[in-house]
Design an enzyme around this catalytic site. Structure first.
Site, PDB file in Angstrom:
ATOM      1  N   HIS A 173      22.948 -14.720   4.872  1.00  0.00           N
ATOM      2  CA  HIS A 173      24.293 -15.192   5.178  1.00  0.00           C
ATOM      3  C   HIS A 173      24.692 -15.077   6.652  1.00  0.00           C
ATOM      4  CE1 HIS A 173      24.779 -15.183   0.813  1.00  0.00           C
ATOM      5  NE2 HIS A 173      25.895 -15.855   0.986  1.00  0.00           N
ATOM      6  N   SER A 203      22.706 -18.647  -1.606  1.00  0.00           N
ATOM      7  CA  SER A 203      23.883 -17.898  -2.053  1.00  0.00           C
ATOM      8  C   SER A 203      24.149 -18.181  -3.528  1.00  0.00           C
ATOM      9  CB  SER A 203      25.088 -18.235  -1.166  1.00  0.00           C
ATOM     10  OG  SER A 203      26.160 -17.340  -1.410  1.00  0.00           O
ATOM     11  N   GLU A 212      18.787 -11.003  -1.018  1.00  0.00           N
ATOM     12  CA  GLU A 212      19.728 -10.871   0.107  1.00  0.00           C
ATOM     13  C   GLU A 212      21.144 -10.872  -0.452  1.00  0.00           C
ATOM     14  OE1 GLU A 212      22.065 -13.410   1.454  1.00  0.00           O
ATOM     15  OE2 GLU A 212      21.761 -14.422  -0.446  1.00  0.00           O
TER      16      GLU A 212
END
Length: 332
Positions: A305, A135, A236
């Site tokens: 996630h 992330s 992503e």
């Protein structure tokens, strides 16, 4: 081509450092993080940002402002885990300590970009070890690969993926295969019955780069823009509007990113909705944007996630066969 180093694998009983390079974690949640990591057979050394900010958050919830009235800057907002210099120092301490065999990030959020100018290449590159996060931690993963020359791992973080919810069997198995096993070849596999989607068939090889779309796109034009020439690009994201993703892809396109890479892998895009046209989903955006590419493109890797997520060795040599839906990592 720079030789890539594969850090020594983790073993049961090893001590790992738990750090917060971005958002803070409460004292209560820190305790749960420690317990979750210990269940992997590891010992835990807390970074100073974990300890101090847990205390600050705890007293903030109690409403006793007198106890933290002298804390200035970012800590007053309870939005970041301390000033960027102190977050970088936590990372340095964990890399420099020979008793620490690996480093696990507590969570992402925002803020790792501010840490980048304070990271010491000599300290980190001189002590290669397992570094795990994703992330917002995308910034640090790519910096470790390209500036320090060793593999870093895009995988579950302590607070985000090990505590709530606890790690499922797939996530734990994928993590253990990547960082505990002494592998020469590692195949990334989705959970059984969850097949990736072929957008453009073909085969490609190259080191793996990338991570979160939002974070990656915001590095373009900075000193920390990853060099993706000849690499396999993994992307992503979470909770981004389809229109925003489209703009980020356009920015990458205009920067020549997709002309430089040898292949593209897409992970999860959960909670990425389209407020303008609900029927037009992320999956359709990926097909529209990338089906005309002259390189292999594979979507739907279970990595990102969602609660169920695999682990990717960023910087490792990647061989993808999009038509067969296979992604392998080779120690070379």
């Amino acid at each position: 081509m720079q030789e890539i180093i594969y850090p020594e694998r983790l073993k049961r009983g090893d001590k790992v450092g738990l750090v917060a390079p971005a958002f803070p974690v409460s004292k209560e949640r820190t305790e749960l993080c420690v317990k979750a990591i210990e269940e992997l057979g590891l010992k835990v050394e807390l970074g100073a940002r974990m300890e101090q900010d847990g205390w600050i958050l705890e007293h903030f919830k109690e409403g006793d402002r007198r106890k933290w009235a002298g804390v200035k800057g970012y800590l007053e907002t309870f939005y970041l885990a301390g000033r960027p210099e102190s977050r970088a120092e936590d990372i340095h301490r964990m890399f420099a300590d020979p008793e620490i065999k690996g480093i696990i990030c507590a969570r992402g959020g925002y803020g790792s970009a501010q840490v980048m100018p304070f990271l010491d290449k000599e300290i980190v590159a001189g002590n290669p070890k397992i570094f795990l996060g994703f992330s917002d931690i995308t910034n640090i993963l790519n910096w470790i690969n390209q500036s320090c020359g060793f593999v870093a791992y895009h995988g579950p973080m302590a607070s985000s993926n090990m505590v709530d919810p606890p790690m499922d069997a797939y996530t734990r198995s994928a993590l253990e295969q990547a960082v505990f096993a002494d592998w020469e070849e590692l195949e990334f596999k989705n959970p059984e019955g969850d097949e990736p989607e072929v957008i453009v068939p073909g085969r490609a090889e190259g080191r793996l780069a990338g991570g979160n779309v939002t974070v990656f796109a915001r590095t373009l034009g900075t000193f920390y823009q990853p060099d993706v020439r000849g690499r396999i690009l993994f992307l992503e994201d979470v909770s981004e509007q389809v229109a925003s993703l489209d703009m980020y892809f356009a920015q990458m396109e205009n920067a020549g990113i997709f002309d430089q890479v040898s292949g593209i892998l897409f992970g999860d895009f959960n909670e990425c909705e389209n407020k303008y046209e609900e029927s037009y989903k992320v999956e359709e955006l990926l097909r529209d944007r990338f089906s005309s590419k002259k390189i292999p493109v594979l979507a739907g890797l279970r990595c990102g996630h969602r609660a169920v997520t695999g682990t990717l060795p960023m910087g490792a040599w990647c061989a993808m066969d999009a038509e067969a839906g296979k992604v392998r990592f080779l120690r070379r």
